[in-house]
Write a protein that holds these residues in place. Sequence first.
Motif, PDB file in Angstrom:
ATOM      1  N   GLY A   1       0.776  -1.238   0.000  1.00 24.98           N
ATOM      2  CA  GLY A   1       0.000   0.000   0.000  1.00 24.98           C
ATOM      3  C   GLY A   1       0.801   1.278   0.000  1.00 24.98           C
ATOM      4  O   GLY A   1       0.244   2.354   0.259  1.00 24.98           O
ATOM      5  N   CYS A   2       2.078   1.213  -0.300  1.00 28.09           N
ATOM      6  CA  CYS A   2       2.892   2.429  -0.310  1.00 28.09           C
ATOM      7  C   CYS A   2       2.396   3.394  -1.385  1.00 28.09           C
ATOM      8  O   CYS A   2       2.003   2.971  -2.473  1.00 28.09           O
ATOM      9  CB  CYS A   2       4.360   2.096  -0.575  1.00 28.09           C
ATOM     10  N   TYR A   3       2.423   4.688  -1.063  1.00 29.12           N
ATOM     11  CA  TYR A   3       2.022   5.681  -2.055  1.00 29.12           C
ATOM     12  C   TYR A   3       3.206   6.162  -2.883  1.00 29.12           C
ATOM     13  O   TYR A   3       3.018   6.766  -3.940  1.00 29.12           O
ATOM     14  CB  TYR A   3       1.281   6.858  -1.409  1.00 29.12           C
ATOM     15  N   LYS A   4       4.430   5.885  -2.422  1.00 26.49           N
ATOM     16  CA  LYS A   4       5.627   6.181  -3.211  1.00 26.49           C
ATOM     17  C   LYS A   4       6.772   5.335  -2.684  1.00 26.49           C
ATOM     18  O   LYS A   4       6.722   4.811  -1.569  1.00 26.49           O
ATOM     19  CB  LYS A   4       5.999   7.663  -3.160  1.00 26.49           C
ATOM     20  N   VAL A   5       7.793   5.198  -3.516  1.00 27.71           N
ATOM     21  CA  VAL A   5       9.026   4.520  -3.127  1.00 27.71           C
ATOM     22  C   VAL A   5      10.176   5.454  -3.477  1.00 27.71           C
ATOM     23  O   VAL A   5      10.227   5.991  -4.590  1.00 27.71           O
ATOM     24  CB  VAL A   5       9.199   3.168  -3.860  1.00 27.71           C
ATOM     25  N   MET A   6      11.063   5.645  -2.521  1.00 29.91           N
ATOM     26  CA  MET A   6      12.222   6.524  -2.714  1.00 29.91           C
ATOM     27  C   MET A   6      13.501   5.699  -2.669  1.00 29.91           C
ATOM     28  O   MET A   6      13.535   4.622  -2.070  1.00 29.91           O
ATOM     29  CB  MET A   6      12.271   7.584  -1.614  1.00 29.91           C
ATOM     30  N   LEU A   7      14.531   6.235  -3.286  1.00 36.42           N
ATOM     31  CA  LEU A   7      15.823   5.583  -3.307  1.00 36.42           C
ATOM     32  C   LEU A   7      16.883   6.677  -3.358  1.00 36.42           C
ATOM     33  O   LEU A   7      16.768   7.600  -4.167  1.00 36.42           O
ATOM     34  CB  LEU A   7      15.905   4.681  -4.545  1.00 36.42           C
ATOM     35  N   LEU A   8      17.861   6.592  -2.487  1.00 38.13           N
ATOM     36  CA  LEU A   8      19.003   7.500  -2.551  1.00 38.13           C
ATOM     37  C   LEU A   8      20.165   6.754  -3.181  1.00 38.13           C
ATOM     38  O   LEU A   8      20.336   5.558  -2.971  1.00 38.13           O
ATOM     39  CB  LEU A   8      19.420   7.972  -1.153  1.00 38.13           C
ATOM     40  N   SER A   9      20.968   7.477  -3.935  1.00 35.69           N
ATOM     41  CA  SER A   9      22.125   6.874  -4.590  1.00 35.69           C
ATOM     42  C   SER A   9      23.267   7.870  -4.554  1.00 35.69           C
ATOM     43  O   SER A   9      23.039   9.083  -4.628  1.00 35.69           O
ATOM     44  CB  SER A   9      21.781   6.531  -6.043  1.00 35.69           C
ATOM     45  N   GLY A  10      24.472   7.362  -4.459  1.00 42.44           N
ATOM     46  CA  GLY A  10      25.639   8.236  -4.507  1.00 42.44           C
ATOM     47  C   GLY A  10      25.616   9.089  -5.771  1.00 42.44           C
ATOM     48  O   GLY A  10      25.348   8.593  -6.866  1.00 42.44           O
ATOM     49  N   GLU A  11      25.892  10.360  -5.609  1.00 40.87           N
ATOM     50  CA  GLU A  11      25.833  11.329  -6.708  1.00 40.87           C
ATOM     51  C   GLU A  11      26.676  10.892  -7.908  1.00 40.87           C
ATOM     52  O   GLU A  11      26.313  11.124  -9.063  1.00 40.87           O
ATOM     53  CB  GLU A  11      26.299  12.693  -6.188  1.00 40.87           C
ATOM     54  N   GLN A  12      27.794  10.219  -7.658  1.00 36.79           N
ATOM     55  CA  GLN A  12      28.738   9.868  -8.727  1.00 36.79           C
ATOM     56  C   GLN A  12      28.413   8.544  -9.419  1.00 36.79           C
ATOM     57  O   GLN A  12      29.044   8.195 -10.412  1.00 36.79           O
ATOM     58  CB  GLN A  12      30.159   9.817  -8.151  1.00 36.79           C
ATOM     59  N   LEU A  13      27.419   7.811  -8.962  1.00 38.47           N
ATOM     60  CA  LEU A  13      27.141   6.467  -9.491  1.00 38.47           C
ATOM     61  C   LEU A  13      26.231   6.513 -10.709  1.00 38.47           C
ATOM     62  O   LEU A  13      25.118   5.998 -10.710  1.00 38.47           O
ATOM     63  CB  LEU A  13      26.533   5.592  -8.387  1.00 38.47           C
ATOM     64  N   ARG A  14      26.710   7.100 -11.777  1.00 41.01           N
ATOM     65  CA  ARG A  14      25.898   7.331 -12.978  1.00 41.01           C
ATOM     66  C   ARG A  14      25.339   6.045 -13.592  1.00 41.01           C
ATOM     67  O   ARG A  14      24.198   6.009 -14.041  1.00 41.01           O
ATOM     68  CB  ARG A  14      26.721   8.077 -14.026  1.00 41.01           C
ATOM     69  N   GLY A  15      26.109   4.979 -13.599  1.00 42.88           N
ATOM     70  CA  GLY A  15      25.618   3.712 -14.136  1.00 42.88           C
ATOM     71  C   GLY A  15      24.435   3.188 -13.331  1.00 42.88           C
ATOM     72  O   GLY A  15      23.450   2.715 -13.890  1.00 42.88           O
ATOM     73  N   ALA A  16      24.542   3.292 -12.010  1.00 38.64           N
ATOM     74  CA  ALA A  16      23.436   2.862 -11.141  1.00 38.64           C
ATOM     75  C   ALA A  16      22.209   3.727 -11.391  1.00 38.64           C
ATOM     76  O   ALA A  16      21.081   3.229 -11.405  1.00 38.64           O
ATOM     77  CB  ALA A  16      23.855   2.933  -9.676  1.00 38.64           C
ATOM     78  N   HIS A  17      22.414   5.011 -11.630  1.00 34.99           N
ATOM     79  CA  HIS A  17      21.282   5.910 -11.882  1.00 34.99           C
ATOM     80  C   HIS A  17      20.516   5.471 -13.120  1.00 34.99           C
ATOM     81  O   HIS A  17      19.276   5.537 -13.148  1.00 34.99           O
ATOM     82  CB  HIS A  17      21.763   7.356 -12.035  1.00 34.99           C
ATOM     83  N   GLN A  18      21.221   5.012 -14.129  1.00 31.53           N
ATOM     84  CA  GLN A  18      20.549   4.529 -15.336  1.00 31.53           C
ATOM     85  C   GLN A  18      19.701   3.296 -15.025  1.00 31.53           C
ATOM     86  O   GLN A  18      18.588   3.149 -15.533  1.00 31.53           O
ATOM     87  CB  GLN A  18      21.565   4.234 -16.444  1.00 31.53           C
ATOM     88  N   LEU A  19      20.237   2.414 -14.193  1.00 31.83           N
ATOM     89  CA  LEU A  19      19.476   1.239 -13.763  1.00 31.83           C
ATOM     90  C   LEU A  19      18.206   1.675 -13.037  1.00 31.83           C
ATOM     91  O   LEU A  19      17.115   1.185 -13.328  1.00 31.83           O
ATOM     92  CB  LEU A  19      20.328   0.361 -12.846  1.00 31.83           C
ATOM     93  N   TYR A  20      18.330   2.598 -12.103  1.00 27.70           N
ATOM     94  CA  TYR A  20      17.170   3.036 -11.316  1.00 27.70           C
ATOM     95  C   TYR A  20      16.107   3.664 -12.219  1.00 27.70           C
ATOM     96  O   TYR A  20      14.914   3.411 -12.045  1.00 27.70           O
ATOM     97  CB  TYR A  20      17.596   4.007 -10.220  1.00 27.70           C
ATOM     98  N   LYS A  21      16.542   4.445 -13.183  1.00 23.55           N
ATOM     99  CA  LYS A  21      15.590   5.040 -14.126  1.00 23.55           C
ATOM    100  C   LYS A  21      14.906   3.955 -14.962  1.00 23.55           C
ATOM    101  O   LYS A  21      13.722   4.051 -15.271  1.00 23.55           O
ATOM    102  CB  LYS A  21      16.291   6.045 -15.032  1.00 23.55           C
TER     103      LYS A  21
END
Length: 147
Positions: free
Chosen positions: A111-131
């Motif tokens: 029943g969550c209304y949103k899900v958040m995730l923090l990632s290290g600013e420099q982890l560009r490859g991980a950011h692509q995965l999250y997107k």
Amino acid sequence: MSKSIRIANLSDLDGVLALYRELRPADPELEGQLAREKWSEIIDSAQMELIVADVEGDLASTCALGINLSIASGARPFGIIEHVVTAERHRRKGLSREVLEYAIDLAWDRGCYKVMLLSGEQLRGAHQLYKSVGFRDGIEKGFVIKP
């Protein structure tokens, strides 16, 4: 290759600790009775789930989903995903994506209304995965404070 994506259980402690050593090698090593006690608290908690990818008995990937209770947004909880890691020997097989998708589905089921995730600013490859699994930047801004 036999593979399962599932919620971690008591017997997964050593495998998760090994993954966390890859994620944060400078962290102090958690051992013995304290490790077992803290792990048992996590496994027994209704507000925390660790999702693992088990590849032929080897824990290959994990992420943690915290379910945070709230009286905002119609008293719906929100989820926070942290500690996303895949063992180096298992990378580039889609396992991080699978544990993330499992965690997100679980958050929606709870029943969550949103899900958040923090990632290290420099982890560009991980950011692509999250997107690629649906996370978007530029909606909210995260801040962190550490002692």
